[in-house]
Every structure is written in structure tokens, then in C-alpha cells.
Motif scaffolding. Structure first.
Motif, PDB file in Angstrom:
ATOM      1  N   ALA A 154       0.800  -1.219   0.000  1.00  9.88           N
ATOM      2  CA  ALA A 154       0.000   0.000   0.000  1.00  9.88           C
ATOM      3  C   ALA A 154       0.838   1.277   0.000  1.00  9.88           C
ATOM      4  O   ALA A 154       0.441   2.283  -0.606  1.00  9.88           O
ATOM      5  CB  ALA A 154      -0.926   0.000   1.215  1.00  9.88           C
ATOM      6  N   PHE A 155       1.992   1.260   0.672  1.00  7.25           N
ATOM      7  CA  PHE A 155       2.746   2.498   0.889  1.00  7.25           C
ATOM      8  C   PHE A 155       4.180   2.447   0.378  1.00  7.25           C
ATOM      9  O   PHE A 155       4.872   3.464   0.389  1.00  7.25           O
ATOM     10  CB  PHE A 155       2.804   2.815   2.398  1.00  7.25           C
ATOM     11  CG  PHE A 155       1.480   2.816   3.090  1.00  7.25           C
ATOM     12  CD1 PHE A 155       0.403   3.535   2.594  1.00  7.25           C
ATOM     13  CD2 PHE A 155       1.297   2.094   4.266  1.00  7.25           C
ATOM     14  CE1 PHE A 155      -0.818   3.547   3.246  1.00  7.25           C
ATOM     15  CE2 PHE A 155       0.089   2.092   4.929  1.00  7.25           C
ATOM     16  CZ  PHE A 155      -0.983   2.816   4.420  1.00  7.25           C
ATOM     17  N   GLY A 156       4.633   1.279  -0.055  1.00 12.11           N
ATOM     18  CA  GLY A 156       6.053   1.101  -0.341  1.00 12.11           C
ATOM     19  C   GLY A 156       6.539   1.741  -1.617  1.00 12.11           C
ATOM     20  O   GLY A 156       7.752   1.794  -1.850  1.00 12.11           O
ATOM     21  N   GLN A 157       5.611   2.248  -2.461  1.00 13.30           N
ATOM     22  CA  GLN A 157       6.049   2.847  -3.726  1.00 13.30           C
ATOM     23  C   GLN A 157       6.449   4.306  -3.574  1.00 13.30           C
ATOM     24  O   GLN A 157       6.950   4.906  -4.529  1.00 13.30           O
ATOM     25  CB  GLN A 157       4.910   2.724  -4.767  1.00 13.30           C
ATOM     26  CG  GLN A 157       4.476   1.292  -5.035  1.00 13.30           C
ATOM     27  CD  GLN A 157       5.637   0.376  -5.369  1.00 13.30           C
ATOM     28  OE1 GLN A 157       6.454   0.701  -6.236  1.00 13.30           O
ATOM     29  NE2 GLN A 157       5.729  -0.756  -4.685  1.00 13.30           N
ATOM     30  N   ARG A 158       6.206   4.875  -2.409  1.00  9.48           N
ATOM     31  CA  ARG A 158       6.622   6.255  -2.195  1.00  9.48           C
ATOM     32  C   ARG A 158       8.141   6.333  -2.073  1.00  9.48           C
ATOM     33  O   ARG A 158       8.789   5.409  -1.581  1.00  9.48           O
ATOM     34  CB  ARG A 158       5.981   6.808  -0.913  1.00  9.48           C
ATOM     35  CG  ARG A 158       4.467   6.956  -1.003  1.00  9.48           C
ATOM     36  CD  ARG A 158       3.914   7.413   0.323  1.00  9.48           C
ATOM     37  NE  ARG A 158       4.449   8.702   0.726  1.00  9.48           N
ATOM     38  CZ  ARG A 158       3.844   9.876   0.520  1.00  9.48           C
ATOM     39  NH1 ARG A 158       2.683   9.897  -0.093  1.00  9.48           N
ATOM     40  NH2 ARG A 158       4.389  11.008   0.920  1.00  9.48           N
ATOM     41  N   VAL A 317       3.536  11.684  11.090  1.00  6.51           N
ATOM     42  CA  VAL A 317       2.205  11.991  10.571  1.00  6.51           C
ATOM     43  C   VAL A 317       1.315  10.768  10.737  1.00  6.51           C
ATOM     44  O   VAL A 317       1.790   9.670  11.041  1.00  6.51           O
ATOM     45  CB  VAL A 317       2.265  12.380   9.076  1.00  6.51           C
ATOM     46  CG1 VAL A 317       3.120  13.624   8.880  1.00  6.51           C
ATOM     47  CG2 VAL A 317       2.811  11.225   8.228  1.00  6.51           C
ATOM     48  N   SER A 318       0.033  10.916  10.525  1.00  8.05           N
ATOM     49  CA  SER A 318      -0.848   9.757  10.454  1.00  8.05           C
ATOM     50  C   SER A 318      -0.883   9.253   9.018  1.00  8.05           C
ATOM     51  O   SER A 318      -0.488   9.966   8.079  1.00  8.05           O
ATOM     52  CB  SER A 318      -2.263  10.106  10.926  1.00  8.05           C
ATOM     53  OG  SER A 318      -3.036  10.618   9.861  1.00  8.05           O
ATOM     54  N   THR A 319      -1.372   8.029   8.836  1.00  4.18           N
ATOM     55  CA  THR A 319      -1.448   7.470   7.478  1.00  4.18           C
ATOM     56  C   THR A 319      -2.481   8.176   6.614  1.00  4.18           C
ATOM     57  O   THR A 319      -2.565   7.892   5.412  1.00  4.18           O
ATOM     58  CB  THR A 319      -1.745   5.955   7.517  1.00  4.18           C
ATOM     59  OG1 THR A 319      -2.921   5.726   8.309  1.00  4.18           O
ATOM     60  CG2 THR A 319      -0.571   5.184   8.085  1.00  4.18           C
ATOM     61  N   ASP A 320      -3.252   9.103   7.189  1.00  2.24           N
ATOM     62  CA  ASP A 320      -4.082   9.974   6.344  1.00  2.24           C
ATOM     63  C   ASP A 320      -3.227  10.627   5.271  1.00  2.24           C
ATOM     64  O   ASP A 320      -3.678  10.821   4.128  1.00  2.24           O
ATOM     65  CB  ASP A 320      -4.743  11.066   7.191  1.00  2.24           C
ATOM     66  CG  ASP A 320      -6.073  10.637   7.768  1.00  2.24           C
ATOM     67  OD1 ASP A 320      -6.857   9.988   7.037  1.00  2.24           O
ATOM     68  OD2 ASP A 320      -6.330  10.935   8.945  1.00  2.24           O
ATOM     69  N   ALA A 321      -1.999  10.978   5.625  1.00  2.00           N
ATOM     70  CA  ALA A 321      -1.092  11.632   4.674  1.00  2.00           C
ATOM     71  C   ALA A 321      -0.731  10.729   3.501  1.00  2.00           C
ATOM     72  O   ALA A 321      -0.289  11.204   2.451  1.00  2.00           O
ATOM     73  CB  ALA A 321       0.178  12.090   5.394  1.00  2.00           C
ATOM     74  N   LEU A 322      -0.923   9.419   3.676  1.00  3.63           N
ATOM     75  CA  LEU A 322      -0.616   8.448   2.626  1.00  3.63           C
ATOM     76  C   LEU A 322      -1.872   7.972   1.912  1.00  3.63           C
ATOM     77  O   LEU A 322      -1.814   7.086   1.060  1.00  3.63           O
ATOM     78  CB  LEU A 322       0.130   7.248   3.225  1.00  3.63           C
ATOM     79  CG  LEU A 322       1.396   7.551   4.032  1.00  3.63           C
ATOM     80  CD1 LEU A 322       2.012   6.260   4.548  1.00  3.63           C
ATOM     81  CD2 LEU A 322       2.396   8.320   3.184  1.00  3.63           C
ATOM     82  N   GLY A 323      -3.025   8.521   2.294  1.00  2.00           N
ATOM     83  CA  GLY A 323      -4.257   8.187   1.590  1.00  2.00           C
ATOM     84  C   GLY A 323      -5.108   7.108   2.217  1.00  2.00           C
ATOM     85  O   GLY A 323      -6.117   6.701   1.637  1.00  2.00           O
ATOM     86  N   LEU A 324      -4.726   6.624   3.424  1.00  2.00           N
ATOM     87  CA  LEU A 324      -5.519   5.585   4.079  1.00  2.00           C
ATOM     88  C   LEU A 324      -5.669   5.969   5.553  1.00  2.00           C
ATOM     89  O   LEU A 324      -4.678   6.007   6.285  1.00  2.00           O
ATOM     90  CB  LEU A 324      -4.847   4.222   3.949  1.00  2.00           C
ATOM     91  CG  LEU A 324      -5.686   2.976   4.276  1.00  2.00           C
ATOM     92  CD1 LEU A 324      -6.960   2.924   3.450  1.00  2.00           C
ATOM     93  CD2 LEU A 324      -4.867   1.704   4.023  1.00  2.00           C
ATOM     94  N   PRO A 325      -6.884   6.260   6.013  1.00  2.00           N
ATOM     95  CA  PRO A 325      -7.084   6.699   7.390  1.00  2.00           C
ATOM     96  C   PRO A 325      -6.588   5.669   8.396  1.00  2.00           C
ATOM     97  O   PRO A 325      -6.647   4.453   8.157  1.00  2.00           O
ATOM     98  CB  PRO A 325      -8.605   6.889   7.481  1.00  2.00           C
ATOM     99  CG  PRO A 325      -9.028   7.183   6.079  1.00  2.00           C
ATOM    100  CD  PRO A 325      -8.138   6.319   5.224  1.00  2.00           C
TER     101      PRO A 325
END
Length: 375
Positions: A154-158, A317-325
Motif C-alpha cells: 500500500a505504501f512502499g512505492q513512495r 504523521v498519520s497514514t491519512d497523509a498516505l491516503g488511508l485513514p
């Protein structure tokens, strides 16, 4: 589409999502629902974390009650997403962990998540994938944490990839390195904070960390808590209420009975922040490292501020910053793991859990055939 259901060590209730999880491409959450536990069920699930009378009988009934609660969340999710049960390929149902002792006793150990997957199938008419940790434990692993594989998806492509910190009852860290994903339990998350808050205020948890913010951190108590041997163990490692429970805390407090309760809460909050920061710090190399926090701890403003204090120069930050609450991350992870099981794909990461190899995870409980053949 898949549904993911998560009830974690915080024992606050059930989080659920409906998610579109294509074999390739972008995952999307279509609906989210949550339901707090009824007080009697929460009390019984908490009690079953420790030895007690008639455990097998009580655990079976608690598993039934949990599955009924799961079914109510599924019904709410279907309404919220405007989809039918027949549109859902499977439910990933984590169950409620009451014991977690991998590698203990006989070298294999065990992990126990209560629930009745067959009852959940009957109530929903949807296939259920449950018992998601045991295959990893049987292969010599910790059976936890399982979410780093999903975090990587979910987040590793950043670029650079964040570190992902889940703060539920227990905290766990995912290190999304390009060469290898790592992950492990850091120590307590909310479990001690909730326990102390409920004992002294009657509230189930310290909302936003407002009570802790009124106290002062007690340096001696903090140092004693930080001497817990688990914290110094190398990864892979996992923990739970088997270690971090009321008796553990009370033993540390025995020699300081006059310590104001609010100062204990402040110290426990700093303890959680320090454990998480100490775990993350060695991986914060490069420019402006990011720590993305999910789970209920992301809403504890005092805890988040302490994390920032412990990690100067980091973006916390919270994962809201990555697009998933934050409250959707773990439930979505178990929807994703259910999709992996249905598609015959592996779900664990041996570098994270210490298992001897990759394994498909979960027992698949199929819905009844529409037109069963005669015997």
C-alpha cells in the motif's frame, strides 16, 4: 471485492472495510464501519487473556458472540458500500487474540484467535478466511506482525518509503526498504494506557491523551519500564497481553505507591513513545525520514507529540497523509490477506516473522453450495 475485519489487543471493538483489491493495480477502500464491543463481551475477552475457570466453554461462547458482532459489521458494510453479499469474494476475519506464545513451551508454541468462522459464514453467506497466523507459527515464525507485507503493497512505492507504525494495543513497526521489508513488535501501544486510564478515571481510554498531558513524566519509573528484556531482543519478535498486563505494571509500581495517577499516565505515554522511537530510529537514514502512524494511537495527540520529541528532524504523521485513514489500515490488511489466500498467494514475510519460508495464510471456510448434490 473483499471485506476485512479486525479486532485488536486494545479490545475497543471491530473495525471493518469493504475493499476493491485487484490482482494488479490500485487498492481502493469502498466503505468503513466500526462497532464497539458490548461491555460484557469486552470484559470476557479481556478475562480470557489470563488463565481462569472453565476456559474452553467460555472461549467457545465468546467466539460465537464475537462472530455475531462481526456479522453485524459485515451487514453495515454491505449497506454502506451498496453491494450484495454475493459481490464479496471473501471476508478476512482476524479474530480476537487471547494468547500469543510462538516458539514457547515445545519449540513451536501457538497463537490463539477466538472466533467461529463457520458461524460467520452462516450469518453472512460469504466465504471466510480466518486463523491467519497459525501457518506462520507452524513454520517456525512468530505469526506476527503480518501487516508489513500489506504496508509494502500500500505504501512502499513512495520515495523515500515511510516507516509505518501501527499503535494498537501493541505497537509494531514496518520498515519498507527497497531491498527487504522488515517488521517487528516494538512493545506496548495503548494497552497499558487504556488499563491505567480505565482503572483511575473509569473511561475506556485517554481521549486524545488529554489526561496524560496534565501529568509529569516520572524519570525513575520510565527507566524501570525501559529495562523490560523484551525491548532489547533482536527481531523477529512479537508480544501481547501475555507480557504487558496489569500485573506487569503493578510490579513496577510497587515501590512507588504515592505516585500520582496522572503522572503514571504521562510516564506510560512517554514509555510507549520511547519504545516506538527506539525501534524506528536505526532505520531513519537519509533526508527527512517519515514515520506514518496508524491505529488508535494516531489520535492520541500527546503520544504523537512525544513521538515527535523523540525523533527530531522526522516527519511524524498519520497514514491519512498516505491516503488511508489510521483506523482503516489493519482491517484493509486483513482484506488483502484474504485476497492472497483466495488467489493462492503467499501472505507472510519470513524476514519479518522468522518463519522457515513463505506460506499461504488462513483457513478458508466456504459458503454452502447453492444447489448441493444429493447424497
Amino acid at each position: 471485492m473483499f471485506i476485512g475485519l479486525m479486532s485488536g489487543t486494545s479490545l475497543d471493538g471491530v473495525d471493518g472495510v469493504v475493499a476493491h483489491i485487484p490482482p494488479e493495480g490500485t487498492l481502493r477502500v469502498l466503505a468503513y464501519a466500526c462497532q464497539p464491543f458490548a461491555p460484557a463481551l469486552r470484559a470476557e475477552l479481556l478475562a480470557l487473556n489470563q488463565p481462569g475457570p472453565d476456559e474452553l466453554h467460555r472461549a467457545a461462547l465468546a467466539g460465537n458472540a464475537l462472530s455475531e458482532a462481526y456479522a453485524e459489521v459485515v451487514a453495515e458494510l454491505l449497506r454502506a458500500a451498496s453491494v450484495a453479499a454475493s459481490d464479496i469474494a471473501a471476508i478476512g476475519a482476524h479474530g480476537q487474540t487471547v494468547r500469543h506464545r510462538p516458539r514457547a513451551f515445545d519449540g513451536t508454541g501457538y497463537t490463539i484467535q477466538l472466533g467461529n468462522p463457520s458461524l460467520l459464514v452462516e450469518r453472512t453467506g460469504i466465504d471466510v478466511v480466518a486463523d491467519l497466523r497459525s501457518a506462520d507459527v507452524a513454520a517456525g515464525g512468530q505469526g506476527a506482525p503480518l501487516v508489513p507485507a500489506f504496508h509494502a503493497e500500500a505504501f512502499g512505492q513512495r520515495h523515500p518509503a515511510p516507516l509505518v507504525l501501527n499503535i494498537g494495543g501493541i505497537s509494531n513497526l514496518s520498515v519498507l526498504q527497497p531491498e527487504a521489508v522488515l517488521g517487528f513488535d516494538c512493545g506496548p501501544g495503548n494497552v497499558l494506557l487504556d488499563l491505567w486510564c480505565q482503572r483511575h478515571t473509569g473511561a475506556a481510554y485517554d481521549a486524545h491523551g488529554d489526561w496524560a498531558a496534565q501529568g509529569q513524566v516520572h524519570a525513575t519509573l520510565l527507566q524501570r519500564l525501559l529495562e523490560e528484556p523484551f525491548l532489547a531482543l533482536p527481531a523477529p519478535k512479537s508480544t501481547g497481553r501475555d507480557l504487558f498486563h496489569a500485573r506487569w505494571l503493578d510490579a513496577h509500581l510497587q515501590s512507588m505507591p504515592a505516585l500520582p495517577a496522572v503522572n503514571v499516565q504521562a510516564t506510560l505515554t512517554r514509555f510507549t513513545a520511547r519504545c516506538c522511537a527506539d525501534a524506528a530510529r536505526p532505520y531513519g537514514l537519509g533526508i527527512a525520514p517519515m514515520l506514518a502512524v496508524c491505529g488508535g494511537g494516531a489520535f492520541n495527540r500527546t503520544l504523537m507529540a512525544m513521538l515527535g520529541d523523540e525523533l527530531p528532524g522526522w516527519s511524524v504523521v498519520s497514514t491519512d497523509a498516505l491516503g488511508l485513514p489510521p483506523l482503516q489500515v489493519e482491517a484493509t490488511a486483513f482484506a488483502w490477506l484474504a485476497a492472497r489466500r483466495v488467489r493462492g498467494q503467499v501472505g507472510n514475510l519470513p524476514a519479518v516473522t522468522g518463519a522457515s519460508g513463505r506460506r499461504t495464510l488462513g483457513a478458508w471456510h466456504a459458503r454452502p453450495l447453492a444447489h448441493p448434490s444429493s447424497p
